[in-house]
Motif scaffolding. Structure first.
Motif, PDB file in Angstrom:
ATOM      1  N   PRO A 162       0.267   2.129 -22.538  1.00  0.00           N
ATOM      2  CA  PRO A 162      -0.984   1.456 -22.183  1.00  0.00           C
ATOM      3  C   PRO A 162      -0.862  -0.066 -22.250  1.00  0.00           C
ATOM      4  CG  PRO A 162      -1.370   3.184 -23.814  1.00  0.00           C
ATOM      5  CD  PRO A 162       0.108   2.963 -23.741  1.00  0.00           C
ATOM      6  N   VAL A 163      -0.068  -0.561 -23.186  1.00  0.00           N
ATOM      7  CA  VAL A 163       0.108  -2.004 -23.341  1.00  0.00           C
ATOM      8  C   VAL A 163       0.817  -2.590 -22.126  1.00  0.00           C
ATOM      9  CG1 VAL A 163       1.102  -3.816 -24.779  1.00  0.00           C
ATOM     10  CG2 VAL A 163       0.181  -1.748 -25.845  1.00  0.00           C
ATOM     11  N   VAL A 164       1.886  -1.929 -21.696  1.00  0.00           N
ATOM     12  CA  VAL A 164       2.629  -2.410 -20.519  1.00  0.00           C
ATOM     13  C   VAL A 164       1.752  -2.334 -19.271  1.00  0.00           C
ATOM     14  CG1 VAL A 164       4.606  -1.952 -19.012  1.00  0.00           C
ATOM     15  CG2 VAL A 164       4.891  -1.867 -21.487  1.00  0.00           C
ATOM     16  N   GLY A 165       0.970  -1.249 -19.146  1.00  0.00           N
ATOM     17  CA  GLY A 165       0.064  -1.131 -18.003  1.00  0.00           C
ATOM     18  C   GLY A 165      -0.962  -2.246 -17.973  1.00  0.00           C
ATOM     19  N   LYS A 166      -1.539  -2.554 -19.137  1.00  0.00           N
ATOM     20  CA  LYS A 166      -2.545  -3.626 -19.216  1.00  0.00           C
ATOM     21  C   LYS A 166      -1.912  -4.988 -18.971  1.00  0.00           C
ATOM     22  CE  LYS A 166      -6.688  -5.203 -20.167  1.00  0.00           C
ATOM     23  NZ  LYS A 166      -7.814  -4.963 -19.253  1.00  0.00           N
ATOM     24  N   LEU A 167      -0.737  -5.212 -19.525  1.00  0.00           N
ATOM     25  CA  LEU A 167      -0.034  -6.477 -19.291  1.00  0.00           C
ATOM     26  C   LEU A 167       0.225  -6.699 -17.798  1.00  0.00           C
ATOM     27  CD1 LEU A 167       2.570  -6.435 -22.198  1.00  0.00           C
ATOM     28  CD2 LEU A 167       0.839  -8.185 -21.841  1.00  0.00           C
ATOM     29  N   SER A 168       0.595  -5.618 -17.101  1.00  0.00           N
ATOM     30  CA  SER A 168       0.860  -5.753 -15.667  1.00  0.00           C
ATOM     31  C   SER A 168      -0.421  -6.021 -14.889  1.00  0.00           C
ATOM     32  CB  SER A 168       1.556  -4.497 -15.134  1.00  0.00           C
ATOM     33  OG  SER A 168       0.664  -3.405 -15.041  1.00  0.00           O
ATOM     34  N   ILE A 185      -8.616   2.663 -26.745  1.00  0.00           N
ATOM     35  CA  ILE A 185      -9.764   3.349 -27.339  1.00  0.00           C
ATOM     36  C   ILE A 185     -11.045   2.961 -26.606  1.00  0.00           C
ATOM     37  CG2 ILE A 185     -11.164   3.559 -29.428  1.00  0.00           C
ATOM     38  CD1 ILE A 185      -8.521   3.157 -31.016  1.00  0.00           C
ATOM     39  N   ALA A 186     -11.149   1.685 -26.259  1.00  0.00           N
ATOM     40  CA  ALA A 186     -12.325   1.226 -25.515  1.00  0.00           C
ATOM     41  C   ALA A 186     -12.414   1.920 -24.154  1.00  0.00           C
ATOM     42  CB  ALA A 186     -12.258  -0.292 -25.324  1.00  0.00           C
ATOM     43  N   PHE A 187     -11.268   2.099 -23.514  1.00  0.00           N
ATOM     44  CA  PHE A 187     -11.243   2.792 -22.222  1.00  0.00           C
ATOM     45  C   PHE A 187     -11.701   4.243 -22.385  1.00  0.00           C
ATOM     46  CE2 PHE A 187      -9.006   5.323 -18.993  1.00  0.00           C
ATOM     47  CZ  PHE A 187      -9.470   4.705 -17.850  1.00  0.00           C
ATOM     48  N   MET A 188     -11.289   4.871 -23.485  1.00  0.00           N
ATOM     49  CA  MET A 188     -11.668   6.263 -23.728  1.00  0.00           C
ATOM     50  C   MET A 188     -13.156   6.395 -24.052  1.00  0.00           C
ATOM     51  SD  MET A 188      -8.324   7.527 -25.899  1.00  0.00           S
ATOM     52  CE  MET A 188      -8.871   9.214 -26.104  1.00  0.00           C
ATOM     53  N   LYS A 197      -6.685   0.484 -12.263  1.00  0.00           N
ATOM     54  CA  LYS A 197      -5.557   1.314 -11.829  1.00  0.00           C
ATOM     55  C   LYS A 197      -4.374   1.255 -12.785  1.00  0.00           C
ATOM     56  CE  LYS A 197      -5.269  -0.313  -7.638  1.00  0.00           C
ATOM     57  NZ  LYS A 197      -4.836  -0.554  -6.252  1.00  0.00           N
ATOM     58  N   GLY A 198      -3.983   0.031 -13.143  1.00  0.00           N
ATOM     59  CA  GLY A 198      -2.832  -0.107 -14.029  1.00  0.00           C
ATOM     60  C   GLY A 198      -3.074   0.549 -15.373  1.00  0.00           C
ATOM     61  N   GLU A 199      -4.297   0.391 -15.898  1.00  0.00           N
ATOM     62  CA  GLU A 199      -4.610   0.945 -17.219  1.00  0.00           C
ATOM     63  C   GLU A 199      -4.663   2.460 -17.186  1.00  0.00           C
ATOM     64  OE1 GLU A 199      -7.478  -0.155 -20.999  1.00  0.00           O
ATOM     65  OE2 GLU A 199      -7.867  -1.006 -19.029  1.00  0.00           O
ATOM     66  N   VAL A 200      -5.253   3.036 -16.123  1.00  0.00           N
ATOM     67  CA  VAL A 200      -5.360   4.493 -16.070  1.00  0.00           C
ATOM     68  C   VAL A 200      -3.999   5.129 -15.836  1.00  0.00           C
ATOM     69  CG1 VAL A 200      -5.792   4.920 -13.595  1.00  0.00           C
ATOM     70  CG2 VAL A 200      -6.894   6.352 -15.317  1.00  0.00           C
ATOM     71  N   ILE A 201      -3.137   4.451 -15.070  1.00  0.00           N
ATOM     72  CA  ILE A 201      -1.780   4.972 -14.899  1.00  0.00           C
ATOM     73  C   ILE A 201      -1.031   4.874 -16.223  1.00  0.00           C
ATOM     74  CG2 ILE A 201       0.457   4.539 -13.795  1.00  0.00           C
ATOM     75  CD1 ILE A 201      -1.013   3.913 -11.229  1.00  0.00           C
ATOM     76  N   GLY A 202      -1.247   3.777 -16.953  1.00  0.00           N
ATOM     77  CA  GLY A 202      -0.639   3.655 -18.272  1.00  0.00           C
ATOM     78  C   GLY A 202      -1.126   4.733 -19.223  1.00  0.00           C
TER      79      GLY A 202
END
Length: 405
Positions: free
Chosen positions: A64-70, A211-214, A344-349
């Motif tokens: 999730p961290v890498v997805g959010k960073l991207s 957690i916030a996304f969930m 998109k990036g976060e959900v894929i992460g």
């Protein structure tokens, strides 16, 4: 779209596809030889499972961290960083002589090996809803070519003196080539969420964001698919986690034969991914396609686990590879349909985290099960496959009833 825009689009897609190919080529060089090397360092089947679970833990923490960073800093910057770090990490593998050092050097690659996912996110960024399934399928197909070449080459290398050291050196070199390719050809960031501006809250990345996304309104839309993805991943990984040991102990297969079988599964994945777009359009209903694919995967897993001769393994890998490839693309597309562009990036992460969670559970469970019986890990995988089919059927039926209302 004018001629120049068309050329730039084709150039970008070629670069992204090449990233996927080189990524799987690199890691698949050591796929058929990793368990054998760990055994040579004194690892038991349970310890081999723990090694794979460690990788899953690291992926779960970092995905999730890498997805959010991207999402914030751009796909290309993050992609280049992880490729360079992976090259250095795999180079260190060749220096290991003890089990605990090998585990220690596994940490950087486990935390940062997200290049394949970042490439898939780039495809999502630059593709329309209509083009996305076909492009995702081609991305997976071209990536799978690397998985055709790598295992066969790695298996043959393992049969030579110092084969493992040579294989991991080649892996590091391929990651370095991938870094150069990405620097030269992959520039997708002009397509990445223009409306996303960096705020103070974007400066810190932790599981608080996940957690916030969930807890967000989006989570109920994707939670069911995330659960299905997790269960499917457990089912597949129960078979694949110790697949080379399964082949060695049940059929007395050597590293070369194991390499050829794993490469053959890559051929199947390539062919399956190439027709994913066509099959998706032909069905018209992705949920129904996913259900039928889950039934096909369940039947083929039963056959693979209890096959009496290694030739049957080759035959049954065809429906198994086809079904798992179709489901991988369809579930990713269904997830992306349910979120906004900036998510998109976060959900894929998050989706990768569900797979990473399966990578924690499955190898350890498979290792413990294999201590008792060669076929027990596959039997557990069959049970999970049946559960996944039931959940997918329930969701598909619910979707049909909603349409009627």
């Amino acid at each position: 779209m004018n001629l120049r825009q068309t050329w730039e689009d084709h150039k970008l897609m070629f670069g992204i596809y090449l990233v996927g190919f080189l990524d799987l080529l690199a890691v698949s060089l050591i796929v058929p030889i990793m368990p054998k090397h760990l055994e040579s360092l004194g690892a038991s089947k349970t310890m081999i499972g723990f090694h794979a679970s460690l990788y899953g833990v690291l992926q779960l923490v970092s995905s999730p961290v890498v997805g959010k960073l991207s999402d914030v800093y751009g796909r290309r910057r993050v992609l280049l960083f992880v490729l360079l770090c992976c090259s250095c990490s795999y180079m260190l593998f060749g220096l290991t002589t003890t089990l605990w050092i090998f585990f220690l050097f596994r940490i950087p690659s486990g935390l940062l090996k997200h290049s394949l996912t970042l490439g898939r996110t780039c495809v999502a960024d630059v593709s329309s809803e209509v083009d996305r399934p076909g492009r995702m399928g081609r991305y997976n197909a071209i990536s799978s070519i690397g998985f055709v070449i790598g295992p066969a080459l790695g298996g043959n290398l393992m049969a030579t003196t110092g084969g493992f050291k040579f294989a991991v050196t080649m892996t590091a070199f391929v990651f370095l080539i991938n870094f150069i390719v990405s620097w030269w050809l992959v520039h997708p960031d002009q397509h990445t969420n223009k409306d996303h501006t960096i705020t103070d809250s974007d400066d810190t990345f932790s599981f608080k964001g996940s957690i916030a996304f969930m807890r967000s309104e989006t989570w109920p839309k994707v939670s069911g698919l995330m659960l299905e993805r997790f269960i499917i991943s457990v089912s597949v990984l129960m078979l694949r986690s110790n697949f080379s040991l399964f082949l060695e102990h049940k059929y007395n297969a050597g590293p070369q034969i194991i390499g050829y079988i794993v490469s053959f599964s890559g051929v199947i994945a390539f062919g399956s991914a190439m027709i994913t777009g066509f099959v998706t359009r032909m069905y018209g209903n992705e949920s129904r396609l996913m259900f039928h694919s889950s039934l096909l995967m369940l039947a083929s897993q039963i056959g693979l686990n209890f096959a009496t001769h290694i030739s049957f393994v080759f035959i049954l890998l065809i429906p198994f590879g086809f079904a798992s490839s179709i489901m991988r693309v369809v579930v990713a597309h269904l997830l992306l349909q349910r979120v906004s562009p900036r998510e998109k990036g976060e959900v894929i992460g998050m989706g990768q985290s569900s797979i990473a969670l399966a990578r924690i559970v499955s190898p350890q469970l498979a290792g413990l099960a294999m201590e008792h019986s060669t076929e027990l890990p596959g039997t557990i995988g069959i049970a999970f496959a049946a559960l996944a089919s039931g959940l997918i059927y329930k969701r598909t039926l619910h979707h049909v009833e909603q349409k009627k209302d």
